[in-house]
Design an enzyme around this catalytic site. Structure first.
Site, PDB file in Angstrom:
ATOM      1  N   ASP A   1       0.806  -1.242  -0.071  1.00  0.00           N
ATOM      2  CA  ASP A   1      -0.204   0.063  -0.227  1.00  0.00           C
ATOM      3  C   ASP A   1       0.976   1.341   0.069  1.00  0.00           C
ATOM      4  O   ASP A   1       1.725   1.221   0.633  1.00  0.00           O
ATOM      5  CB  ASP A   1      -0.878  -0.032   1.391  1.00  0.00           C
ATOM      6  CG  ASP A   1      -1.612  -1.104   1.550  1.00  0.00           C
ATOM      7  OD1 ASP A   1      -1.532  -2.209   0.887  1.00  0.00           O
ATOM      8  OD2 ASP A   1      -2.359  -1.018   2.428  1.00  0.00           O
TER       9      ASP A   1
ATOM     10  N   TRP B   1       5.016 -10.657   0.788  1.00  0.00           N
ATOM     11  CA  TRP B   1       4.301  -9.879   1.913  1.00  0.00           C
ATOM     12  C   TRP B   1       5.118 -10.486   3.457  1.00  0.00           C
ATOM     13  O   TRP B   1       4.920 -11.600   3.550  1.00  0.00           O
ATOM     14  CB  TRP B   1       3.200  -9.844   2.045  1.00  0.00           C
ATOM     15  CG  TRP B   1       2.496  -8.912   2.949  1.00  0.00           C
ATOM     16  CD1 TRP B   1       2.122  -7.699   2.799  1.00  0.00           C
ATOM     17  CD2 TRP B   1       1.992  -9.489   4.163  1.00  0.00           C
ATOM     18  NE1 TRP B   1       1.762  -7.086   4.077  1.00  0.00           N
ATOM     19  CE2 TRP B   1       1.587  -7.993   5.121  1.00  0.00           C
ATOM     20  CE3 TRP B   1       2.138 -10.394   5.068  1.00  0.00           C
ATOM     21  CZ2 TRP B   1       1.158  -7.887   6.022  1.00  0.00           C
ATOM     22  CZ3 TRP B   1       1.503 -10.410   6.204  1.00  0.00           C
ATOM     23  CH2 TRP B   1       0.857  -9.089   7.069  1.00  0.00           C
TER      24      TRP B   1
ATOM     25  N   TRP C   1       1.911  -1.037   9.811  1.00  0.00           N
ATOM     26  CA  TRP C   1       1.079  -1.249   8.643  1.00  0.00           C
ATOM     27  C   TRP C   1       0.552   0.395   8.146  1.00  0.00           C
ATOM     28  O   TRP C   1       0.873   1.101   8.572  1.00  0.00           O
ATOM     29  CB  TRP C   1      -0.215  -2.102   9.072  1.00  0.00           C
ATOM     30  CG  TRP C   1       0.058  -3.698   9.306  1.00  0.00           C
ATOM     31  CD1 TRP C   1       1.544  -3.901   9.068  1.00  0.00           C
ATOM     32  CD2 TRP C   1      -0.600  -4.688   9.368  1.00  0.00           C
ATOM     33  NE1 TRP C   1       1.317  -5.361   8.971  1.00  0.00           N
ATOM     34  CE2 TRP C   1       0.381  -5.796   9.218  1.00  0.00           C
ATOM     35  CE3 TRP C   1      -1.975  -4.739   9.628  1.00  0.00           C
ATOM     36  CZ2 TRP C   1      -0.385  -6.972   9.573  1.00  0.00           C
ATOM     37  CZ3 TRP C   1      -2.493  -6.018   9.893  1.00  0.00           C
ATOM     38  CH2 TRP C   1      -1.622  -7.150  10.046  1.00  0.00           C
TER      39      TRP C   1
HETATM   40  C1  FRU Z   1      -4.069  -3.712   2.516  1.00  0.00           C
HETATM   41  C2  FRU Z   1      -3.504  -4.085   3.929  1.00  0.00           C
HETATM   42  C3  FRU Z   1      -4.102  -2.885   5.009  1.00  0.00           C
HETATM   43  C4  FRU Z   1      -2.860  -3.237   5.951  1.00  0.00           C
HETATM   44  C5  FRU Z   1      -1.531  -3.283   5.258  1.00  0.00           C
HETATM   45  C6  FRU Z   1      -0.641  -4.216   5.874  1.00  0.00           C
HETATM   46  O1  FRU Z   1      -3.326  -4.074   1.514  1.00  0.00           O
HETATM   47  O2  FRU Z   1      -3.695  -5.270   4.186  1.00  0.00           O
HETATM   48  O3  FRU Z   1      -5.200  -3.458   5.427  1.00  0.00           O
HETATM   49  O4  FRU Z   1      -2.616  -1.992   7.148  1.00  0.00           O
HETATM   50  O5  FRU Z   1      -2.127  -3.881   3.921  1.00  0.00           O
HETATM   51  O6  FRU Z   1       0.498  -4.493   5.071  1.00  0.00           O
END
Ligand code: FRU
Length: 541
Positions: free
Chosen positions: A22, A46, A81
């Site tokens: 994000d 991720w 996050w």
């Molecule tokens: C969206 C998300 C958010 C979270 C972040 C974690 O892609 O899942 O809700 O804060 O990515 O990386």
């Protein structure tokens, strides 16, 4: 590794290596655009999420900076996050973000620049009283994340929303605060929609009904509509809706309940997720950033050592002509990359034909094209029976109909063993009117087998007297397409193996059975952007 390096882009934001997701906390501060992003410093998948950071003067050329925040506290040990920035009236910057705690509880935290006089905002400090918000009663500990930019209420308080869900209803919780340290939870929710699941990265902002300039996030009153956006965890798309904000009751109502958040319109009908807008006080516009993930396999990402791009930032405004959708358009700065151009005027493309456009190599392009359908054929189809059509379930660019498909083949090789069609398709709708669809077909975009080959697209409104028009940005492994001035957008990731570098070509095609299409195009070769790694200055002895 080097074999796969052609998939890297030339003018899209991406880190040197590893995983990105994000966009976070975008803002303009002391002459610089700041961009933060979800980043895994240890690999191309991720995990281990921290905040990457880069700065730019023009949203196109970037300088990477050191990580802004890492997972060094109990309240963000499992990940720093997503979050958003708010610039206070005295120019102080506050950042709110979600931490996944040592026990994987989602909490909200406050951070701010250590040195506000540093235009690069290199060092960030986390508030000693963190976390500032924990999941309220009735909310699951893992469904409470992604605080928005704050906006002012008429009482002088700052208000934010945070996405969540209750059973399968996606919701946005509302909080007011004076100092960003202590918060008051307001009764109820700003808005929620049954069946939409967890709302990630909620966004809330005003758009003007009269001006094309953007509005500062706290703007409200006459001539203002409000947009709510949610990223649906369940179907991985960003949905928005236009409506009315009732400040006093902290509620928002969609203009049309049938096109409410999550069940109506999307920012983009391809790959585009976890987006975030911000008000650019420098150029008085609202800008939208969106995360463009890969559509090849995870194994391929690990092999190439990186995953994900950010889309070219888009200026967003209300479509004054329809009043029912936004317009999204690549920021004007991208045009500074335009090099030589080729023009093709009034090219007649007869039914069933494919015409090469001789522009040399075609891997980095900005394309502007207009199409006109033969009037007689339009009238004939208007008299015929109606046809059921949808981009994704139709046969793609090679399934012929009376008035479509027609458009461009990008990232194609000479013999078109690989090609990505971006096209229109006109059908007679069940209401008796002609309807236009805008699609991208990835089914022949690559001879590789481990890539997604879906067909994307949606209906797009075409008003009386309008020609069909499309703008397409092509950059090695990404194709971003904007129809009718940005009423409908489709971003795709494609992985050609033959149509690369000097071998990439572009064609116009018309697969309609009944009608000739006349097209005019202007195509620019695009320069590469400077996206530079950070090299700390060496200290002199
Ligand atoms: C969206 C998300 C958010 C979270 C972040 C974690 O892609 O899942 O809700 O804060 O990515 O990386």
């Amino acid at each position: 590794n080097s074999m796969l390096s052609w998939q890297r882009t030339a003018f899209h934001f991406q880190p040197e290596k590893n995983w990105m997701n994000d966009p976070n906390g975008p803002l303009f501060y002391k002459g610089w655009y700041h961009f933060f992003y979800q980043y895994n410093p240890n690999g191309a998948v991720w995990g281990n999420i921290v905040w990457g950071h880069a700065v730019s003067k023009d949203l196109i050329h970037w300088l990477h900076l050191p990580l802004a925040m890492v997972a060094d506290q109990w309240y963000d040990q499992n990940g720093v996050w997503s979050g958003s920035a708010t610039i206070l009236p005295d120019n102080r910057v506050v950042m709110l973000y979600t931490g996944s705690t040592n026990e994987s509880v989602q909490v909200q935290n406050l951070a701010y620049p250590v040195d506000p006089s540093d235009p690069l905002l290199i060092k960030w400090e986390k508030y000693s009283g963190n976390p500032v918000l924990v999941p309220p009663p009735g909310i699951n500990k893992k469904d409470f994340r992604d605080p928005t930019t704050a906006w002012l209420t008429s009482e002088g308080k700052w208000r934010i929303i945070i996405g969540s869900k209750i059973n399968k209803t996606g919701i946005s919780l509302v909080y007011d605060t004076l100092d960003f340290k202590t918060y008051e939870r307001l009764d109820g929710i700003l808005h929620g929609v049954p069946g939409t699941g967890m709302w990630e990265c909620a966004d809330f902002y005003p758009v003007s009904e009269v001006s094309n300039e953007g509005m500062e996030t706290s703007a409200n009153g006459l001539g203002v509509r409000h947009v709510v956006k949610a990223s649906l965890d369940d179907d991985r798309h960003d949905y928005y809706a236009i409506g009315t904000y009732d400040e006093k009751n902290s509620k928002w109502y969609p203009d049309n309940p049938k096109i409410d958040v999550g069940i109506g319109i999307r920012y983009d009908y391809g790959i585009f997720y976890a987006s975030k807008s911000f008000y650019d006080q420098n150029k008085r516009r609202r800008i939208l950033w969106g995360w463009i993930s890969e559509s090849d396999s995870e194994l391929a990402d690990v092999r190439k050592g990186w995953a994900s791009l950010q889309g070219i930032p888009r200026t967003i405004s209300l479509d004054k002509k329809t009043g029912t959708n936004l317009l999204q358009w690549p920021v004007e700065e991208v045009e500074s990359l335009r090099l030589t151009s080729s023009e093709f005027n009034d090219v007649q493309v007869t039914p069933g034909s494919v015409v090469p456009l001789d522009i040399g190599t075609a891997t980095q392009l900005d394309i502007v094209a207009e199409f006109e359908m033969d009037k007689k054929a339009l009238e004939e189809t208007a008299k015929a029976n109606y046809t059921e059509f949808s981009c994704s379930i139709s046969g793609g660019a090679w399934q012929r109909g009376a008035l479509g498909p027609f458009g461009l083949l990008v990232l194609a090789d000479d013999i078109r063993s690989e090609q990505t069609p971006v096209y229109f398709y006109i059908v007679k709708g069940s209401d008796g009117n002609l309807k236009t669809f805008f699609c991208t077909d990835q089914s022949r975009s690559s001879v590789a087998s481990d890539v997604n080959k879906q067909i994307y697209g949606s209906f797009v409104s075409v008003l009386e007297g309008e020609k069909l028009s499309v703008r397409i940005l092509v950059d090695h492994s990404i194709v971003e397409s904007f129809a009718q001035g940005g009423r409908a957008c489709i971003t795709s990731r494609v992985y050609p193996t033959r149509a690369i570098y000097g071998a990439a070509r572009i064609f116009v095609f018309n697969n309609a059975t009944e009608a000739t299409v006349t097209t005019s195009l202007k195509i620019w070769q695009m320069n590469s952007a400077f996206i530079r790694p950070f090299h700390p200055e060496k200290k002199r002895p």
